[in-house]
Design an enzyme around this catalytic site. Structure first.
Site, short mmCIF file in Angstrom:
data_model
loop_
_atom_site.label_atom_id
_atom_site.label_comp_id
_atom_site.label_asym_id
_atom_site.label_seq_id
_atom_site.Cartn_x
_atom_site.Cartn_y
_atom_site.Cartn_z
N SER A 143 0.86 -1.18 0.00
CA SER A 143 0.00 0.00 0.00
C SER A 143 0.90 1.23 0.00
O SER A 143 2.08 1.16 0.35
CB SER A 143 -0.88 -0.01 1.25
OG SER A 143 -1.48 1.26 1.47
N TYR A 156 -1.51 -1.16 10.41
CA TYR A 156 -1.71 -1.45 8.99
C TYR A 156 -0.51 -0.96 8.19
O TYR A 156 0.03 -1.67 7.33
CB TYR A 156 -2.99 -0.78 8.51
CG TYR A 156 -3.31 -1.02 7.05
CD1 TYR A 156 -3.77 -2.25 6.60
CD2 TYR A 156 -3.17 0.00 6.12
CE1 TYR A 156 -4.07 -2.47 5.27
CE2 TYR A 156 -3.48 -0.20 4.79
CZ TYR A 156 -3.92 -1.44 4.36
OH TYR A 156 -4.21 -1.65 3.03
#
Length: 256
Positions: A143, A156
């Site tokens: 990401s 995350y």
């Protein structure tokens, strides 16, 4: 545009979002696809869509956090299709946003077990099958927050940093044996995961989340799953024979 005839692909997180799109597109260009998902209904739906459009696919229910499940999806794929050439190591979770001091240990463990351990286990058990046939192509999903910090989703972010490290390490260990492994780092994408995040971040009006984030993207919008899939297919294809250990952002210029 692509030719995956005779290739066998495994796609984790194939029940929705980017994973579903990649599974569908691989099948469209001739690959036999093992669709791996923790949720049976969505995984079966992906397979049915592929089959209705003339492709070949198999659903395998698995929790990527569990070693036995990962070994099972590898075994079932090889039993069904004979080999594994392509691996989109994509399954992941993003939990409710919270500052680090308020983030629960339970959610931290869930994030790390799914995103990091799940990616690790996939590599651990898929790579030997690729070595058996002289190599293979892997793409792992990180990401844009795997490239920088991100307040509110620190675990995350940490998990997505770790995926880059795992993937790059694979290259040093197995490139000489025919393995290519690259990373895609999407920004915000129109997916069910992003819808859930928006609803949690702005429960009174989830559209406010998209408006806020889109203002930080030079191109002014989220990415589409098919746009991310195009990059993934290129990296998995024979059109990228020397690209190995690379990290590609696909975020509308957000990290620029």
């Amino acid at each position: 545009m692509y030719n995956f005839e005779g290739k066998v692909a495994v796609v984790t997180g194939g029940g929705s979002g980017i994973g579903r799109q990649v599974a569908v597109d691989l099948a469209k260009y001739g690959a036999q696809v093992a669709v791996v998902s923790r949720t049976e209904a969505s995984g079966v739906e992906t397979v049915q869509w592929i089959q209705q459009n003339g492709g070949t696919a198999l659903f395998i229910q698995a929790d990527v956090r569990r070693s036995e499940d990962v070994q099972a999806y590898v075994k079932k794929t090889v039993e069904a299709f004979g080999r594994i050439d392509l691996f989109f190591n994509n399954a992941g979770v993003m939990t409710s946003p919270a500052p680090i001091v308020e983030f629960s240990e339970e959610l931290f463990d869930l994030t790390m077990d799914t995103n990091v351990k799940g990616t690790f286990l996939g590599l651990k058990y898929v790579i030997p099958e690729m070595l058996n046939i002289g190599g293979g192509n892997i793409v792992c999903t990180s990401s844009v927050v795997g490239l920088k910090g991100n307040p509110g989703v620190s675990p995350y972010s940490a998990s997505k940093h770790a995926i880059i490290g795992l993937t790059k390490s694979v290259v040093g260990e197995y490139a000489a044996q025919g393995i290519r492994a690259n990373v895609v780092c999407p920004g915000c994408v129109y997916t069910p995961m992003m819808d859930r995040y928006a609803a949690e971040f702005s429960p009174e009006d989830p559209s406010l989340t998209e408006q806020m984030i889109s203002q930080m993207v030079p191109m002014g919008r989220y990415s589409k799953p098919e746009e991310v899939s195009e990059l993934v297919l290129f990296l998995l294809s024979d059109r990228a024979p020397i690209i190995n250990g690379s990290v590609y952002t696909i975020d509308g210029g957000q990290t620029a």
